[in-house]
Design an enzyme around this catalytic site. Structure first.
Site, PDB file in Angstrom:
ATOM      1  N   ASP A  86      55.947  48.848  44.056  1.00  0.00           N
ATOM      2  CA  ASP A  86      54.645  49.138  43.454  1.00  0.00           C
ATOM      3  C   ASP A  86      53.550  48.440  44.250  1.00  0.00           C
ATOM      4  OD1 ASP A  86      52.743  49.994  41.689  1.00  0.00           O
ATOM      5  OD2 ASP A  86      53.344  48.683  40.042  1.00  0.00           O
ATOM      6  N   LYS A 119      64.029  39.873  47.956  1.00  0.00           N
ATOM      7  CA  LYS A 119      63.741  38.436  47.819  1.00  0.00           C
ATOM      8  C   LYS A 119      65.055  37.769  47.432  1.00  0.00           C
ATOM      9  CE  LYS A 119      60.820  34.975  47.692  1.00  0.00           C
ATOM     10  NZ  LYS A 119      59.959  34.512  48.789  1.00  0.00           N
ATOM     11  N   ASP A 121      57.611  38.673  50.939  1.00  0.00           N
ATOM     12  CA  ASP A 121      56.360  37.988  51.294  1.00  0.00           C
ATOM     13  C   ASP A 121      56.060  38.145  52.785  1.00  0.00           C
ATOM     14  OD1 ASP A 121      58.707  36.532  51.280  1.00  0.00           O
ATOM     15  OD2 ASP A 121      57.794  34.597  50.896  1.00  0.00           O
ATOM     16  N   TYR A 145      60.531  46.600  35.633  1.00  0.00           N
ATOM     17  CA  TYR A 145      59.687  47.452  34.792  1.00  0.00           C
ATOM     18  C   TYR A 145      60.499  48.112  33.679  1.00  0.00           C
ATOM     19  CZ  TYR A 145      55.901  47.030  38.250  1.00  0.00           C
ATOM     20  OH  TYR A 145      54.912  46.562  39.081  1.00  0.00           O
TER      21      TYR A 145
END
Ligand code: NAD
Length: 335
Positions: free
Chosen positions: A231, A174, A207, A125
């Site tokens: 988020d 990840k 995930d 972001y």
């Protein structure tokens, strides 16, 4: 000495839920005094500025703000007043508890009691590094993770675990695919975790975390992760326990901390007394913890639970026929 906090009444349902929240805080006799400051549409009308300098000054001086939602007009100035506040005060930790409450329309009426700690200033972001090629065929977005940013957010999560008696921190990443940025976050996270042998630490790929949260949310205690994953996960967690009306959040930095409801200004129900004040009340409970009043924070949370259990004056979003101030009075009578 009385502590003064900055109070931003905000837009839409903001003033209604703020009145309700201050009513309950007064019943708790917190000893806090309030300095009102404007932001959002109301500030634009009064001062010609969505985020006036005197509001920033007030937060800088008092270091603590309780903020109602703000309406960001579409297509004007910066994209979000909230993002501007985060950047101005370097509010690096976004802290969102998700706790099961009785008599909500959620899938988990009990068993969920977790906090997501989201890195709030870097990751995916960034304002810079967002490019679309001239032919419109290719878009590139920069993600930046730093050792400093990762270290302070993971440390915040472990310190929070210690301060609140929580037992486990889950590092969500990840790093198997995004080896650079997510890899650095995980590496630094492991280094920090090693300094907290009293707190269990585990690692989970994002995930799988989504699936585990939906299947067995009770396995989580504190989740710490980078900006984009945090988020998404924190909204998922709000959905597990009854949605926006019950979701508080804190934005914490070294110089200031701002406590707010996660939801927006709800223009569709503004001025009708239908707004549920619980999210801002729960944000006020986080504020009380932060200013060293954990007993009052606990009294407030227990009063909210007892009022929900009794279905006393609950608002329409929870299936009741009560109004915002009536709900607040029912909570205040139980603190
Ligand atoms: P919203 O959260 O305001 O509303 C979404 C839906 O949830 C609406 O149907 C609304 O009535 C309902 N809702 C929200 N809070 C509620 C409450 N306390 N009690 C009962 N029902 C509630 O989201 P939106 O409509 O997408 O956004 C409206 C405005 O709020 C926009 O201008 C947006 O920029 C702003 N916003 C501000 C913040 C903030 O200041 N932190 C956060 C999100 C959105």
């Amino acid at each position: 000495m009385t502590q003064t906090i900055t109070v931003i009444r905000g837009d839409g349902i903001g003033p209604e839920i703020m009145d309700a929240t201050l009513h309950v805080l007064d019943a708790l006799k917190t000893g806090l005094s309030y300095e009102e400051a404007d932001a959002g549409l109301v500030a634009l009308e009064k001062h010609g500025d969505l985020l006036p300098a005197q509001t920033l000054e007030s937060i800088k001086k008092n270091k603590i703000a309780l903020k109602s939602p703000l309406t960001t007009p579409v297509g004007e100035g910066f994209s979000s007043i909230n993002v501007a506040l985060r950047r101005h005060f370097d509010l690096y930790a976004n802290v969102r508890p998700a706790i099961s409450f009785p008599n909500t329309k959620s899938r988990f009426a009990d068993g969920v009691d977790l906090i997501t700690v989201r890195e709030n200033t870097e990751g995916a972001y960034l304002s810079e590094g967002q490019e679309v090629s001239a032919d419109g065929e290719t878009a590139v977005s920069l993600t930046r993770v730093t050792r400093k940013g990762s270290e302070r957010i993971v440390r915040y999560a472990f310190d929070l675990a210690r301060a609140t008696g929580r037992k486990k921190v889950t590092l969500v990443h990840k790093a198997n695919i995004i080896k650079s940025t997510s890899g650095l976050f995980l590496k630094v996270g492991r280094e920090v975790a090693a300094q907290y042998p009293d707190i269990e630490c585990n690692e989970m790929i994002v995930d799988n975390t989504c699936m585990q949260l939906v299947m067995r949310p009770e396995q989580f205690d504190i989740i710490v992760t980078t900006n984009l994953f945090g988020d998404i996960l924190s909204d998922l967690c709000a959905g597990l326990v009854g949605g926006l009306g019950l979701a508080p959040g804190a934005n914490i930095g070294t110089e200031a901390a701002i406590f707010e409801a996660v939801h927006g200004s709800a223009p569709d129900i503004a001025g009708q007394g239908k707004a549920n004040p619980c999210a801002l009340l729960l944000a006020a409970a986080q504020l009380l913890d932060h200013v060293g009043q954990p007993e009052n924070a606990t009294r407030l949370r227990k009063a909210i639970v007892a009022t929900l259990e009794a279905k006393d004056s609950i608002t329409p979003d929870l299936g009741g026929t009560g109004n915002t101030m009536g709900f607040a009075k029912a909570i205040a009578s139980r603190v």
